[in-house]
Design an enzyme around this catalytic site. Structure first.
Site, short mmCIF file in Angstrom:
data_model
loop_
_atom_site.label_atom_id
_atom_site.label_comp_id
_atom_site.label_asym_id
_atom_site.label_seq_id
_atom_site.Cartn_x
_atom_site.Cartn_y
_atom_site.Cartn_z
N ASN A 184 34.32 13.40 60.59
CA ASN A 184 33.39 14.08 59.68
C ASN A 184 33.79 13.85 58.23
O ASN A 184 33.65 12.75 57.76
CB ASN A 184 33.22 15.56 60.03
N THR A 192 33.78 9.20 63.87
CA THR A 192 34.02 10.03 62.69
C THR A 192 35.01 11.15 62.95
O THR A 192 35.15 11.62 64.08
CB THR A 192 32.65 10.64 62.24
N ARG A 213 31.32 12.63 71.49
CA ARG A 213 31.25 13.57 70.36
C ARG A 213 32.14 14.78 70.65
O ARG A 213 32.29 15.19 71.81
CB ARG A 213 29.80 14.03 70.23
N GLN A 247 34.29 18.64 62.58
CA GLN A 247 32.93 18.45 63.09
C GLN A 247 32.19 19.78 63.28
O GLN A 247 30.97 19.80 63.38
CB GLN A 247 32.99 17.69 64.42
N THR A 273 31.97 8.55 57.45
CA THR A 273 32.20 8.13 58.83
C THR A 273 32.45 6.63 58.84
O THR A 273 32.65 6.03 57.80
CB THR A 273 30.96 8.58 59.62
N GLY A 289 26.26 10.74 56.95
CA GLY A 289 25.76 12.07 57.28
C GLY A 289 24.28 11.99 57.60
O GLY A 289 23.81 11.06 58.26
N SER A 333 24.50 15.70 65.30
CA SER A 333 24.93 14.52 64.55
C SER A 333 23.71 13.79 64.01
O SER A 333 22.58 14.04 64.42
CB SER A 333 25.71 13.61 65.50
N SER A 334 23.98 12.86 63.09
CA SER A 334 22.92 11.95 62.63
C SER A 334 23.29 10.51 62.95
O SER A 334 22.56 9.58 62.56
CB SER A 334 22.74 12.07 61.11
N ASP A 369 29.13 20.40 61.31
CA ASP A 369 27.81 19.84 61.63
C ASP A 369 26.94 20.85 62.38
O ASP A 369 25.78 20.56 62.71
CB ASP A 369 27.93 18.54 62.43
N1 GLU Z 1 29.45 14.09 61.09
C1 GLU Z 1 28.29 13.34 60.73
C2 GLU Z 1 27.40 13.11 61.92
O1 GLU Z 1 27.85 13.20 63.03
C3 GLU Z 1 28.62 12.03 60.19
C4 GLU Z 1 29.23 12.17 58.87
C5 GLU Z 1 29.12 10.97 58.03
O2 GLU Z 1 28.47 10.01 58.31
O3 GLU Z 1 29.75 11.03 57.05
O4 GLU Z 1 26.25 12.84 61.74
#
Ligand code: GLU
Length: 616
Positions: free
Chosen positions: A449, A447, A153, A468, A429, A513, A490-491, A471
């Site tokens: 982002n 990603t 990351r 990023q 992503t 996201g 992050s997710s 986030d």
């Molecule tokens: N930046 C997001 C994350 O790390 C992911 C973005 C996305 O899935 O569009 O969770």
């Protein structure tokens, strides 16, 4: 908007000019040496100039001939995305990239070699979602039964203090979204090479693994409708950050369109340099300097030291179980795996299988579960190097029982709102899954982002920088506030599900996201609770509750999945239960593999994007 209108008009004008030009004979249609040409009537004026030969049409490195993603009415095509195979499987949101994965494993590489080749290739032919300027997370389950979590990351630059991102009133100044300040130090190159060196088969060289990506950058890839839309949508970004135009606009100065072939010689050069020199080829020297110079030009604070100091991290994955299946997924800096397990733990307290998918009772149960989980996320989740995150509690069955007891099956509750999770809302992503002959499983979500990240392209080197930093929270009270050297929350939830006996069952993940882990939970539950085939489990509309409040969202059904559509009657029942305003929203593209009972592998790609699984 005005600019958009102007470009549409220019586009229409140029298209009609191009259409006129196309009525002229093509060089290939009237080759000089054909009898037809030599037998031309003598009365024709001899001085007629030969038509200009058209530039030869580029042949992309990987063919997607015959693979249609959209039908004549504009519906996403849900069939033809899957594959069943005896030995190995690769599935990405680009068909070309699944081909790359299968090719590498056919050459004797393992799933990790394939995942690295696919990762670099995705950065070339799906450049709006991930690439050298981004980062990602990876879950590995090895054939010998070990689980690893590799964190590449992005990290906040050493000089990226919160005040840089705030206006005079202490509100966000938009610096996290676009321009030079928006980028975290990219981890993708270090991550890919770390994976190759530590978990690869050792049978293929770096050059061999990176060759498909270099070839795609050199020979080109075909622009899909999805990609063309992403490029067109980024028109304003490309005006503001003109380096982007070098690669994604054609020689007429217009965004590339569906069916065009894009080559990216700058990116081919960057990839070759990485293949030759390893991580130093990116994190030191010319490319590092170009990254810093370009970000500085657009107001950034990243330094060459930030790049040279970037380190990949290996963490214990979070683990849990769902009705006897083991779930292995992402720990912080992602909230994904932890809350995926929390959601599944809460759901385990209910007879989910007895509820009709997307009925009011089903949606209500998931919505209430999501709210409880997102409330915890907002309160507790951040980079564990900067915050104490109660991971054991959040993933414990007992805690989930307490949370489940808070759910009223007939009334929507409004739990305390700890933050603003809408900050993380987008679907930009990419996720891919790989499994090899030995039984190694790799799930990677990566990603930059937003689509095309911060908008900043590193000129001459053909890759986009991430945004990023968005986030993070710009709230100074947030556990996830911006701090130098910290990783934004992050997710992403690259996940492996094992059967009770520890053998692999599914490899999956998705973009989306903050929706990511809620989507992964729905797919897992549909397969386990409802015995729905994996591809259908992915295609059936998903729902989401956008944070700890009543902000229910649902997807419109894809063609062929209307039986699972959320009906007007269901929506009315949900409103009556207290769900307030309910909106529609898209969900991300899940790429997943299932290990079938007969020992074969089933791979599938989500029709919401351009993927198709390839196995052998
Ligand atoms: N930046 C997001 C994350 O790390 C992911 C973005 C996305 O899935 O569009 O969770």
């Amino acid at each position: 908007m005005k600019k958009l209108l102007a470009v549409v008009l220019t586009l229409a004008m140029l298209l009609s000019l191009a259409a006129c030009a196309k009525t002229e004979p093509q060089a290939s249609e009237t080759p000089a040496e054909t009898p037809a040409a030599t037998e031309a009537p003598a009365t024709e004026p001899a001085a007629e100039p030969e038509p200009e030969p058209e530039a030869p049409k580029l042949t992309p490195a990987y063919s997607v001939e015959g693979f249609e993603t959209v039908d004549a009415d504009g519906n996403r095509i849900t069939t033809g995305r899957d594959a069943t195979a005896a030995t190995a499987m690769a599935t990405a949101s680009k068909y070309e990239v699944s081909q790359v994965g299968a090719e590498i494993m056919q050459k004797g590489g393992n799933a990790v070699d394939a995942a690295v080749a696919m990762g670099f290739a995705l950065g070339v032919c799906e450049p709006f979602t991930s690439g050298l300027g981004g980062g990602g997370l990876c879950t590995i389950h090895t054939a010998s039964g070990e689980n690893y979590f590799i964190d590449f990351r992005e990290v906040a630059p050493a000089a990226a203090t919160l005040d840089l991102y705030l206006d005079a009133e202490g509100k966000s100044n938009g610096g996290t979204v676009k321009g030079g300040l928006a980028s975290g130090v990219p981890g993708e190159v270090a991550g890919m090479l770390y994976l190759l060196e530590n978990y690869g088969s050792g049978k293929l060289t770096r050059q061999e693994v990176m060759e498909p990506a270099i070839r795609i950058a050199t020979e080109g890839f075909t622009v899909s409708q999805y990609c063309a839309n992403a490029i067109a949508d980024a028109y304003e970004k490309a005006l503001e950050f003109p380096e982007m135009q070098e690669v994604y606009w054609n020689e007429l100065g217009l965004p590339y369109e569906t069916g065009d072939v894009i080559v990216n010689p700058g990116l081919a050069k960057a990839l070759q340099k990485i293949a030759d020199e390893g991580r130093d080829g990116f994190y030191k020297g010319e490319i590092a300097q170009a990254v810093v110079d370009t970000l500085t030009k657009y107001g950034g604070v990243m330094t060459t030291e930030d790049l040279a100091n970037y380190e990949v991290m290996v963490h214990e994955p979070v683990t849990g179980s769902y009705r006897g299946y083991q779930v292995i997924s992402s720990p912080p800096p992602s909230s994904g795996g932890t809350h995926l397990i929390e959601i599944l733990n809460i759901l385990e307290n209910f007879d989910v299988g007895a509820l009709k998918i997307n009925s009011a009772d089903y949606i209500h149960l998931f919505a209430e579960t999501f709210k409880l989980s997102y409330a915890d996320r907002a309160q507790y989740m951040a980079d564990t190097a900067f915050a104490d995150v109660p991971l054991t509690g959040l993933t414990s069955k007992e805690y989930a029982k307490e949370r489940a007891a808070l759910i009223d099956l007939s009334v929507a509750k409004e739990p305390v709102d700890f933050g603003d999770p809408t900050l993380f809302e987008h679907t930009d992503t990419t996720h891919y899954s790989v499994a090899d002959a030995e039984g190694n499983c790799v799930a990677i979500t990566k990603t930059i982002n937003y689509y095309f990240g911060s908008g900043v392209m590193v000129g001459g080197w053909g890759f986009m920088m991430n945004n990023q930093m968005d986030d993070f929270s710009t709230d100074p009270e947030s556990v996830n506030k911006i701090e130098p050297g910290k990783k934004p929350l992050s997710s992403m939830s690259p996940t492996v599900v094992l059967k009770e006996d520890g053998s692999p069952f599914m490899v999956l993940g998705t973009p989306g996201g903050a929706r990511i882990f809620a989507s992964v939970a729905q797919v897992i539950s549909r397969v386990i609770d409802h015995d729905i085939p994996l591809h259908d489990a992915i295609c059936i509309p998903k729902i989401w509750n956008n944070g700890p409040k009543n902000n229910l969202q649902y997807e419109v059904a894809l063609k062929g999945y209307e039986d699972y559509a959320v009906t007007d009657e269901t929506l009315q029942t949900l409103v009556d239960m207290g769900h307030g305003e309910i909106k529609t929203a898209a969900s991300g593209a899940v790429q997943a593999i299932e290990f079938l009972e007969d020992g074969s592998l089933y791979g599938t790609a989500d029709p919401r994007q351009d993927g198709k699984a390839v196995g052998f």
